[in-house]
Structure formats: C-alpha cells, structure tokens
Design an enzyme around this catalytic site. Structure first.
Site, short mmCIF file in Angstrom:
data_model
loop_
_atom_site.label_atom_id
_atom_site.label_comp_id
_atom_site.label_asym_id
_atom_site.label_seq_id
_atom_site.Cartn_x
_atom_site.Cartn_y
_atom_site.Cartn_z
N ASP A 73 58.74 -32.32 59.32
CA ASP A 73 57.56 -31.53 58.96
C ASP A 73 56.43 -31.75 59.96
OD1 ASP A 73 59.00 -30.96 56.71
OD2 ASP A 73 57.53 -31.70 55.28
N HIS A 215 58.73 -36.79 59.98
CA HIS A 215 57.68 -36.01 60.65
C HIS A 215 57.83 -36.17 62.16
CE1 HIS A 215 56.25 -36.66 56.55
NE2 HIS A 215 55.53 -35.56 56.71
#
Ligand SMILES: [Zn+2]
Length: 248
Positions: A73, A215
């Site tokens: 993400d 991430h």
C-alpha cells in the site's frame, strides 16, 4: 474393424474407469493393493492400472503449490518501489500494489513499470483518506481521480481497491464497480525499522491463500518483503496477485 466382443470389453473397461472416478470423487478407496485382490487375475490387473493412473493424477493435484499474495500500500515511492520491483523481478514474483493517486501522478514511470512487469495495480484513494469520513461525492472523486491517473498511464481501469485504514462503504462498491481487497496478515511494518521482526511476524503466520499487507514506501519493508519471498518460496508457496486468490 473391432469385433463385437472387443467393443464389449472396452465398454466394460470404460464403465469401470468411470465407476472408479466416481468413487475417487467421494474419497472412497478400493484398496487395490490387498493380497485378496492381487490373487484375482486379469480383471484385477486392469482395475489396478486404472487405480494407479488415478493415484498419479491425485498426487499431482495434491502437489499443487499453496498460493499466497503480497500486497503493498501507499506507493509508488520514488525512493523504494524501484528497488522492490528489481527484487521481485529477479525472483519471478508478481504482487499487488494499491497506489495512492497523487503518488501515482508523481511517479508515472513506476506505474508503467508495475503494469509492464505483470503486477496488479489497485486503487488506494487519491489523498489516502478514510472513505467513510467523506461525503459520497468526495469519496467517489477520490477513487475516480486515482483511476484516471492510473488509466492514463496503463490504459486500463482499476478494478480493485484497498480502503485506507480498512474502512469501506458498501454502496460505493456497487456504484463504482470496484472490489475492495482487505488482508489477512498485517505485520504493522510501518511501526518498525526492524526487518527481522517484520519477516518473523509474516512467515510464522503464513498459510495458504493469505494476503500479506506491507508498504513499499519504507526501505525496511522492501528488505523484509524480499526475505519473506525467499523463505516462503523455499517452503513451496507460489506468489500470486490478489485477484487470483479472490477469484479462486
Ligand atoms: Zn494506506
């Protein structure tokens, strides 16, 4: 030309094969290897051959690698995503990237590369906002603006999204024709720079069809992701994009 008798024998064999298939479907074993059946000549040999063939098919089905998905993400990140892509390409692994619209706009080359290298691109809103705190119009704008940026680079609309903070609104799903993808393993990689800690959390939990959340905007997460790939590949996992797990 086949004689009637031969045709009859083939018919019987086909019937037996079909029956064995059916029994196998229901998990019923015929016990082909027992001494008793081995003593029956001719007919038993044929059934045993069919059984062996089926056992062979079954074992190849059983050996299919368990699937797992890496998802990233908040990218693309000019600092980290390129290095992650190099590492994934070297390992022949495809992953899923939920992009923030404004980051995609700032890094079109990385978006292009994600697409060209076979990764799945998802929507993570334009400004990384919690959807339920916005009006419907604002929420739609967040998703549509992100889709516009990505589509202008890849030529493809984005079909999947990950709601920031995991908070989603069902109505938008119907209106925008976009499917939310959550996760099953979250090592909270953004809370630590300790690579081993991230790796250990993931590999101890990892199981078939898990979706791992990381991430790609932290160097420690990139290092962890590549180590996770190496460890789980050795354990026999096959890395797939998130859509492949959802569609299964
Ligand atoms: Zn996020």
């Amino acid at each position: 030309m086949m004689k009637k008798k031969e045709i009859h024998v083939i018919g019987v064999l086909c019937g037996m094969f079909f029956a064995v298939c059916l029994l196998n479907l229901f998990g019923i074993s015929l016990g082909f290897e027992t001494d008793e059946t081995a003593r029956n000549a001719g007919e038993t040999t044929t059934v045993k051959d069919v059984g062996d063939a089926l056992a062979c098919v079954n074992s190849s089905i059983e050996k299919e690698a368990p699937k797992i998905a890496l998802t990233f993400d908040d990218g693309p990140s000019s600092q980290c995503t390129g290095r992650l892509l190099d590492g994934l390409r070297k390992r022949g692994v495809r992953a899923t990237f939920f992009l923030i619209g404004k980051n995609a706009k700032a890094n079109p080359d990385l978006v292009k590369r994600l697409d060209e290298e076979g990764h799945l691109i998802g929507n993570h809103t334009y400004n990384h906002v919690e959807i339920t705190r916005l009006s419907d119009e604002e929420a739609k704008r967040e998703l549509m603006d992100t889709d516009d940026v990505i589509c202008s680079i890849t030529g493809k609309h984005v079909e999947y999204m990950r709601p920031p903070f995991g908070v989603w609104q069902d109505e938008l799903e119907k209106e925008l024709d976009v499917m939310p993808v959550l996760w099953s393993i979250d090592p909270l990689d953004w809370t630590t720079k300790n690579v081993s800690e991230i790796v250990n959390k993931v590999v101890t939990e990892a199981g078939e069809n898990d979706i791992i959340l990381l991430h790609d905007c932290y160097d420690s997460s990139v290092d962890a992701a590549l180590r996770i790939v190496d460890i789980l590949k050795k354990r026999g996992f096959e890395f797939v994009t998130a859509d492949e797990l959802i569609m299964d």
